[in-house]
Structure formats: C-alpha cells, structure tokens
Design a protein around this motif. Structure first.
Motif, PDB file in Angstrom:
ATOM      1  N   THR A 183      54.955  -6.318  -9.074  1.00  0.00           N
ATOM      2  CA  THR A 183      54.740  -5.322  -8.030  1.00  0.00           C
ATOM      3  C   THR A 183      56.034  -4.547  -7.844  1.00  0.00           C
ATOM      4  N   THR A 184      55.921  -3.412  -7.262  1.00  0.00           N
ATOM      5  CA  THR A 184      57.082  -2.594  -6.947  1.00  0.00           C
ATOM      6  C   THR A 184      57.163  -2.498  -5.442  1.00  0.00           C
ATOM      7  N   SER A 185      58.353  -2.641  -4.900  1.00  0.00           N
ATOM      8  CA  SER A 185      58.496  -2.545  -3.449  1.00  0.00           C
ATOM      9  C   SER A 185      59.500  -1.470  -3.088  1.00  0.00           C
ATOM     10  N   THR A 186      59.368  -0.970  -1.876  1.00  0.00           N
ATOM     11  CA  THR A 186      60.243   0.067  -1.363  1.00  0.00           C
ATOM     12  C   THR A 186      61.261  -0.576  -0.437  1.00  0.00           C
ATOM     13  N   HIS A 187      62.497  -0.138  -0.547  1.00  0.00           N
ATOM     14  CA  HIS A 187      63.567  -0.686   0.281  1.00  0.00           C
ATOM     15  C   HIS A 187      64.291   0.436   0.999  1.00  0.00           C
ATOM     16  N   LEU A 188      64.791   0.130   2.155  1.00  0.00           N
ATOM     17  CA  LEU A 188      65.598   1.061   2.923  1.00  0.00           C
ATOM     18  C   LEU A 188      66.989   1.120   2.303  1.00  0.00           C
ATOM     19  N   THR A 189      67.515   2.307   2.111  1.00  0.00           N
ATOM     20  CA  THR A 189      68.868   2.432   1.564  1.00  0.00           C
ATOM     21  C   THR A 189      69.888   2.080   2.636  1.00  0.00           C
ATOM     22  N   ILE A 190      71.101   1.779   2.221  1.00  0.00           N
ATOM     23  CA  ILE A 190      72.165   1.485   3.178  1.00  0.00           C
ATOM     24  C   ILE A 190      72.463   2.717   4.022  1.00  0.00           C
ATOM     25  N   ASP A 191      72.357   3.905   3.428  1.00  0.00           N
ATOM     26  CA  ASP A 191      72.589   5.129   4.201  1.00  0.00           C
ATOM     27  C   ASP A 191      71.541   5.297   5.297  1.00  0.00           C
ATOM     28  N   ALA A 192      70.285   5.046   4.958  1.00  0.00           N
ATOM     29  CA  ALA A 192      69.211   5.165   5.950  1.00  0.00           C
ATOM     30  C   ALA A 192      69.359   4.099   7.034  1.00  0.00           C
TER      31      ALA A 192
END
Length: 188
Positions: free
Chosen positions: A57-66
C-alpha cells in the motif's frame, strides 16, 4: 583436579587453533573463488524477493514543513489569547514529528500534547469527541499512550488520518482543541 598447561603447551595449542581458523577461512574463500558459477547461483538465490502491487500500500505523510507550519499556527493562536501551551504533531503511526513548547508552558503539557495528538490520529477523531466514549467503554483510557481530554485533532488526507495535532496547557480542553484546530486549518 584441574590440570594446568605449560606456557609452551598453551602457545602451541593457540597456534594450532589459529591455523585451523585461518585454513577454514581461506579455504572457504578459495572454494568460492574457484567456483564462480556456484557463487553466481548463490547470489541469485540471495536476492531479495519483490512484493507484487497487490501486496503493498502507499500512504501519505505530513512533511516536516507542514507539521512545523501547523504547530506554529496553533502556538500563535494560543499566544494571542495569552495561553502558555505545548503543541505536538505526530505522524500516522503516532511517532512524534515535532513538539513546540511555548514560553512558560507547564512541564506536564509536553507529554499531554503528544498523547492527545496520538489519541486523535489513532481514532481519527477529535479527543473532545472521544471523551464521551469513555462512558460506554471506560477501559479505553487504559490504552498506553492515550489521553482522552480535549485538545487533540486528527489531520486527514481524503478520509484517512495522516497526522495528529495535540495542544496542552490551557485551562480547558476546549481551548486546547481550539488552538489545535487553528493549526490544522493551516493545512487545508
């Protein structure tokens, strides 16, 4: 009765052991060097197995900048109202991305903010909403790392939770959650 070996016997025994180890090591190297086809066959079988598309599966992650942007917005919202808080942002797995401890925030606020963020992302719901669930399931509060007090909000991509923002230190969970929402609002 323990028998003690002479110095000469110990040196001879140690030398024999070293010779045997060396012969085994160099013999193995020599055997591999003399059989390149066998080495290639073992290299092929040692290659990692590739997973098929259906197995991943592919997951979405919050960037450190966000995450930083959201935490700073939550902290600024609290400061506007004269509140001294700590803001924590965790990823989908509950691992802390960052924590900002505002000037004058109490020592308990650090852990509380992280636990609120963890709780929000774990259940994909604001922690104020989750507080009500304790009436029907009081054992929820016993789950390690959770804190069922207002102040945590999930961050979603689509409908899936990808992060949690937790705020702690204001005099009420309602205020903590208001500041966490201000942080989350910067991500939309």
């Amino acid at each position: 009765m323990k028998k003690t070996l002479s110095r000469r016997a110990r040196v001879a025994t140690g030398g024999a052991v070293l010779a045997a180890v060396a012969a085994g090591t160099f013999g193995t190297v020599a055997a591999n060097a003399s059989a390149p086809e066998a080495a290639q066959d073992s290299a092929v079988s040692a290659a990692p197995a590739a997973a098929g598309k259906r197995d991943t599966t592919t997951s979405t992650h919050l960037t450190i900048d966000a995450a930083t942007k959201a935490a700073q917005a939550a902290l600024k919202a609290a400061e506007k109202e004269g509140q001294r808080v700590t803001v924590a942002v965790v990823d989908r797995n509950g691992n802390t991305i960052l924590t900002l401890r505002g000037d004058g925030a109490g020592p308990q606020s650090y852990e509380s903010a992280e636990r609120k963020a963890y709780t929000a992302v774990s259940w994909n719901a604001p922690t104020s909403e989750l507080e009500g669930r304790l009436e029907n399931a009081p054992n929820l509060k016993d789950i390690p790392g959770t804190l069922f007090l207002g102040g945590g909000v999930p961050v979603t991509a689509g409908k899936a939770p990808i992060a949690g923002i937790g705020v702690a230190g204001a005099p009420s969970g309602t205020l903590d959650e208001k500041f966490a929402q201000a942080g989350a609002a910067t991500l939309n």
